[in-house]
Scaffold this motif. Structure first.
Motif, PDB file in Angstrom:
ATOM      1  N   ILE A  28       0.865  -1.092   0.049  1.00 45.12           N
ATOM      2  CA  ILE A  28      -0.129  -0.010   0.041  1.00 45.12           C
ATOM      3  C   ILE A  28       0.859   1.205   0.233  1.00 45.12           C
ATOM      4  O   ILE A  28       0.340   2.203  -0.031  1.00 45.12           O
ATOM      5  CB  ILE A  28      -0.936  -0.004   1.039  1.00 45.12           C
ATOM      6  CG1 ILE A  28      -0.109  -0.084   2.494  1.00 45.12           C
ATOM      7  CG2 ILE A  28      -2.106  -0.947   1.058  1.00 45.12           C
ATOM      8  CD1 ILE A  28      -1.278   0.341   3.662  1.00 45.12           C
ATOM      9  N   THR A  29       2.229   1.223   0.031  1.00 44.61           N
ATOM     10  CA  THR A  29       3.015   2.239   0.317  1.00 44.61           C
ATOM     11  C   THR A  29       3.310   3.021  -0.856  1.00 44.61           C
ATOM     12  O   THR A  29       3.284   2.202  -2.083  1.00 44.61           O
ATOM     13  CB  THR A  29       4.301   2.046   1.099  1.00 44.61           C
ATOM     14  OG1 THR A  29       4.915   0.696   0.551  1.00 44.61           O
ATOM     15  CG2 THR A  29       3.991   1.776   2.412  1.00 44.61           C
ATOM     16  N   TRP A  35       9.586   0.856   2.290  1.00 42.22           N
ATOM     17  CA  TRP A  35       9.158  -0.581   2.020  1.00 42.22           C
ATOM     18  C   TRP A  35       8.949  -0.845   0.337  1.00 42.22           C
ATOM     19  O   TRP A  35       9.352  -1.926  -0.069  1.00 42.22           O
ATOM     20  CB  TRP A  35       7.739  -0.564   2.302  1.00 42.22           C
ATOM     21  CG  TRP A  35       7.582  -0.632   3.707  1.00 42.22           C
ATOM     22  CD1 TRP A  35       8.323  -0.377   4.819  1.00 42.22           C
ATOM     23  CD2 TRP A  35       6.260  -1.076   4.586  1.00 42.22           C
ATOM     24  NE1 TRP A  35       7.801  -0.334   6.006  1.00 42.22           N
ATOM     25  CE2 TRP A  35       6.805  -0.925   5.841  1.00 42.22           C
ATOM     26  CE3 TRP A  35       4.892  -1.444   4.160  1.00 42.22           C
ATOM     27  CZ2 TRP A  35       5.738  -1.196   6.810  1.00 42.22           C
ATOM     28  CZ3 TRP A  35       4.111  -1.829   5.094  1.00 42.22           C
ATOM     29  CH2 TRP A  35       4.346  -1.577   6.660  1.00 42.22           C
ATOM     30  N   THR A  85       1.145  -4.511   6.450  1.00 41.72           N
ATOM     31  CA  THR A  85       1.079  -4.192   7.781  1.00 41.72           C
ATOM     32  C   THR A  85       0.453  -5.364   8.649  1.00 41.72           C
ATOM     33  O   THR A  85       0.092  -6.276   7.894  1.00 41.72           O
ATOM     34  CB  THR A  85       0.284  -2.994   8.046  1.00 41.72           C
ATOM     35  OG1 THR A  85      -1.078  -3.565   7.928  1.00 41.72           O
ATOM     36  CG2 THR A  85       0.484  -1.786   7.299  1.00 41.72           C
ATOM     37  N   ALA A 140       8.137  -0.185   9.864  1.00 36.06           N
ATOM     38  CA  ALA A 140       8.462   1.308   9.275  1.00 36.06           C
ATOM     39  C   ALA A 140       9.054   1.895  10.544  1.00 36.06           C
ATOM     40  O   ALA A 140       9.371   1.269  11.497  1.00 36.06           O
ATOM     41  CB  ALA A 140       7.015   1.741   8.979  1.00 36.06           C
ATOM     42  N   ARG A 143       5.930   5.173  15.596  1.00 34.65           N
ATOM     43  CA  ARG A 143       4.664   5.813  15.419  1.00 34.65           C
ATOM     44  C   ARG A 143       4.805   7.213  16.161  1.00 34.65           C
ATOM     45  O   ARG A 143       5.073   7.254  17.289  1.00 34.65           O
ATOM     46  CB  ARG A 143       3.411   5.055  15.959  1.00 34.65           C
ATOM     47  CG  ARG A 143       3.137   3.681  15.275  1.00 34.65           C
ATOM     48  CD  ARG A 143       3.052   3.597  13.828  1.00 34.65           C
ATOM     49  NE  ARG A 143       1.686   3.626  13.303  1.00 34.65           N
ATOM     50  CZ  ARG A 143       1.303   3.971  11.958  1.00 34.65           C
ATOM     51  NH1 ARG A 143       2.242   4.304  11.221  1.00 34.65           N
ATOM     52  NH2 ARG A 143      -0.061   3.777  11.737  1.00 34.65           N
ATOM     53  N   ARG A 166      -6.960   9.524  13.122  1.00 33.87           N
ATOM     54  CA  ARG A 166      -6.853   8.522  12.006  1.00 33.87           C
ATOM     55  C   ARG A 166      -5.922   7.137  12.773  1.00 33.87           C
ATOM     56  O   ARG A 166      -4.998   7.563  13.310  1.00 33.87           O
ATOM     57  CB  ARG A 166      -6.104   9.040  10.828  1.00 33.87           C
ATOM     58  CG  ARG A 166      -5.878   7.821   9.654  1.00 33.87           C
ATOM     59  CD  ARG A 166      -4.538   7.256  10.100  1.00 33.87           C
ATOM     60  NE  ARG A 166      -4.240   6.185   9.119  1.00 33.87           N
ATOM     61  CZ  ARG A 166      -3.269   5.406   9.087  1.00 33.87           C
ATOM     62  NH1 ARG A 166      -2.017   5.885   9.412  1.00 33.87           N
ATOM     63  NH2 ARG A 166      -3.141   4.552   8.035  1.00 33.87           N
ATOM     64  N   VAL A 168      -4.432   3.111  11.676  1.00 33.30           N
ATOM     65  CA  VAL A 168      -4.714   2.045  10.790  1.00 33.30           C
ATOM     66  C   VAL A 168      -6.015   1.164  11.157  1.00 33.30           C
ATOM     67  O   VAL A 168      -6.251   1.169  12.464  1.00 33.30           O
ATOM     68  CB  VAL A 168      -3.474   1.128  11.081  1.00 33.30           C
ATOM     69  CG1 VAL A 168      -3.402  -0.197  10.110  1.00 33.30           C
ATOM     70  CG2 VAL A 168      -2.297   1.968  10.441  1.00 33.30           C
ATOM     71  N   LEU A 189      -3.679   3.823   4.375  1.00 29.05           N
ATOM     72  CA  LEU A 189      -2.651   4.876   4.141  1.00 29.05           C
ATOM     73  C   LEU A 189      -2.895   5.473   2.848  1.00 29.05           C
ATOM     74  O   LEU A 189      -3.052   6.748   2.963  1.00 29.05           O
ATOM     75  CB  LEU A 189      -1.423   4.400   3.981  1.00 29.05           C
ATOM     76  CG  LEU A 189       0.000   5.165   3.724  1.00 29.05           C
ATOM     77  CD1 LEU A 189       0.326   5.691   5.165  1.00 29.05           C
ATOM     78  CD2 LEU A 189       1.120   4.390   3.468  1.00 29.05           C
ATOM     79  N   GLN A 205      -2.350   9.048  13.652  1.00 30.60           N
ATOM     80  CA  GLN A 205      -1.089   8.475  13.889  1.00 30.60           C
ATOM     81  C   GLN A 205      -0.456   7.899  13.069  1.00 30.60           C
ATOM     82  O   GLN A 205      -1.130   7.283  11.899  1.00 30.60           O
ATOM     83  CB  GLN A 205      -1.689   7.223  14.801  1.00 30.60           C
ATOM     84  CG  GLN A 205      -0.595   6.161  15.210  1.00 30.60           C
ATOM     85  CD  GLN A 205      -1.121   5.371  16.590  1.00 30.60           C
ATOM     86  OE1 GLN A 205      -1.221   5.726  17.519  1.00 30.60           O
ATOM     87  NE2 GLN A 205      -1.541   4.136  16.077  1.00 30.60           N
ATOM     88  N   ILE A 206       0.767   8.263  12.694  1.00 26.89           N
ATOM     89  CA  ILE A 206       1.739   7.867  11.476  1.00 26.89           C
ATOM     90  C   ILE A 206       3.252   7.740  11.956  1.00 26.89           C
ATOM     91  O   ILE A 206       3.535   8.030  13.207  1.00 26.89           O
ATOM     92  CB  ILE A 206       1.114   8.760  10.456  1.00 26.89           C
ATOM     93  CG1 ILE A 206       1.779   8.755   9.085  1.00 26.89           C
ATOM     94  CG2 ILE A 206       1.408  10.406  11.060  1.00 26.89           C
ATOM     95  CD1 ILE A 206       1.309   7.420   8.245  1.00 26.89           C
ATOM     96  N   PHE A 231       5.817  -0.570  14.248  1.00 27.25           N
ATOM     97  CA  PHE A 231       4.974  -0.568  13.317  1.00 27.25           C
ATOM     98  C   PHE A 231       5.571  -1.871  12.483  1.00 27.25           C
ATOM     99  O   PHE A 231       6.449  -1.393  11.447  1.00 27.25           O
ATOM    100  CB  PHE A 231       4.761   0.687  12.572  1.00 27.25           C
ATOM    101  CG  PHE A 231       3.390   0.618  11.723  1.00 27.25           C
ATOM    102  CD1 PHE A 231       2.370   0.624  12.168  1.00 27.25           C
ATOM    103  CD2 PHE A 231       3.463   0.594  10.271  1.00 27.25           C
ATOM    104  CE1 PHE A 231       1.105   0.481  11.491  1.00 27.25           C
ATOM    105  CE2 PHE A 231       2.529   0.387   9.489  1.00 27.25           C
ATOM    106  CZ  PHE A 231       1.245   0.398  10.101  1.00 27.25           C
TER     107      PHE A 231
HETATM  108  C1  3HB Z   1       0.234   3.399   7.838  1.00 34.40           C
HETATM  109  O1  3HB Z   1       0.076   4.528   8.776  1.00 34.40           O
HETATM  110  O2  3HB Z   1      -0.845   3.100   7.545  1.00 34.40           O
HETATM  111  C2  3HB Z   1       1.492   2.926   7.288  1.00 34.40           C
HETATM  112  C3  3HB Z   1       2.491   3.562   7.482  1.00 34.40           C
HETATM  113  C4  3HB Z   1       3.831   2.998   6.774  1.00 34.40           C
HETATM  114  C5  3HB Z   1       3.650   1.861   6.065  1.00 34.40           C
HETATM  115  C6  3HB Z   1       2.492   1.270   5.883  1.00 34.40           C
HETATM  116  C7  3HB Z   1       1.291   1.873   6.472  1.00 34.40           C
HETATM  117  O3  3HB Z   1       5.077   3.670   6.864  1.00 34.40           O
END
Ligand code: 3HB
Length: 321
Positions: A28-29, A35, A85, A140, A143, A166, A168, A189, A205-206, A231
């Motif tokens: 998804i990145t 990644w 993830t 990753a 967080r 927000r 995951v 994401l 949250q990221i 993460f």
């Molecule tokens: C996320 O926050 O959804 C996420 C973050 C990443 C990699 C994949 C998903 O760095």
């Protein structure tokens, strides 16, 4: 029956080695994310080492669908590999949620050690239950929290009560924010930039990598450097497709993936630091907070998850070693 084969197809068949097959790896990145970079580097190395027999096409940015859909496709063998993830696993088996324990690891080095530990290996071995072959755990950055509004180090997490945060789509993250009195808003994401820019969520949250590279910082009132969770990333193959691969090629894929992922994990301390430096230089307000800032919600999270997930206490012991 005579089958007609076009000249172009014949030329292509001549160019490919016997047994050559195109495989697809979904994630998804976006392309700039580490990644994706690692997936591409692994794919190139694997194509070379197998003399083109295993040619993996990397499909970033959720092109093959969200992670729930990718998992289904892996199960049927419609796609071959993915970097995921732990969300879809944790939503089916609470033990996969334990890596998201708040303040389990204080830095990326400890996170890296845990993802190579005995508990992580147990979980990798359990992926057969999802129709997958686990190739290794990556990760990753730590967080963090990014808010639209200004937040202070003195005010504590009470400032986030009632806010739409927000997360995951993943129970352990959502539980953490519910415990803080916030309104967790699960969102994958690829949807994040627009949702934050349009005010659909008040905070997220990221990690610093995403905040910096994907430009979330442009809409940030405060970056909260909290490093409150690790993460994990699961590198997986479709068990069905894995079985169908020649044994020698499987060994090459496993070996290269393991090495590339270890290299990626080792980079994350630097990626976090460089991204944070970029954010500071861009003039985004950054506050640093620790476990106390979040108050009693952290202990409450552990009390709940020790009941739900028997492996959590084993992981806590590994973290304390
Ligand atoms: C996320 O926050 O959804 C996420 C973050 C990443 C990699 C994949 C998903 O760095």
């Amino acid at each position: 029956m005579i089958r007609r084969i076009s000249l172009a197809a014949l030329a292509l068949m001549a160019a490919l080695p016997a047994g050559a097959e195109d495989y697809r790896l979904g994630l998804i990145t976006p392309p700039a994310h580490q990644w994706t970079q690692t997936a591409q580097a692994a794919a190139a190395e694997i194509a070379e080492a197998t003399e083109g027999r295993v040619n993996i096409l990397v499909m970033p940015s959720g092109q093959l669908g969200n992670e729930a859909r990718m998992l289904q496709q892996l199960q049927t063998g419609a796609i071959d590999f993915a970097f995921l993830t732990a969300a879809e696993f944790a939503n089916r088996d609470d033990d996969f949620g334990i890596f998201y324990a708040p303040f389990l690891a204080q830095d990326t080095e400890t996170a890296a050690r845990l993802l190579k530990g005995a508990v992580a290996q147990t979980l990798l071995d359990r992926m057969g239950a999802f129709g997958l072959r686990g190739l290794g755990w990556g990760m990753a950055g730590m967080r963090q929290v990014v808010t639209a509004a200004e937040v202070t180090a003195e005010g504590g997490a009470a400032q986030l009560a009632g806010q739409r945060i927000r997360t995951v789509p993943l129970a352990p993250e959502m539980d953490f924010w519910s415990g803080l009195g916030a309104a967790p808003t699960p969102m994958p994401l690829p949807a994040l930039f627009d949702a934050f820019a349009n005010g659909q969520v008040d905070a997220m949250q990221i990690d610093h990598e995403g905040t910096w590279n994907a430009g979330y910082w442009r809409h940030a009132g405060t970056v909260i450097d909290s490093r409150h969770m690790i993460f994990p990333m699961a590198a997986v193959a479709s068990a069905r497709k894995w079985q169908a691969m020649a044994e020698g090629d499987r060994a090459v894929v496993q070996d290269i993936m393991a090495r590339q992922i270890a290299g990626m994990v080792a980079l994350y301390g630097e990626i976090d630091a460089a991204s944070l430096a970029g954010l500071r230089e861009a003039g985004v307000p950054v506050i640093s907070v620790g476990r106390d800032w979040f108050g009693p919600a952290v202990d409450a999270w552990y009390a709940e998850w020790r009941q739900k997930a028997p492996l959590l206490e084993d992981l806590e012991r590994e973290a304390a070693e």
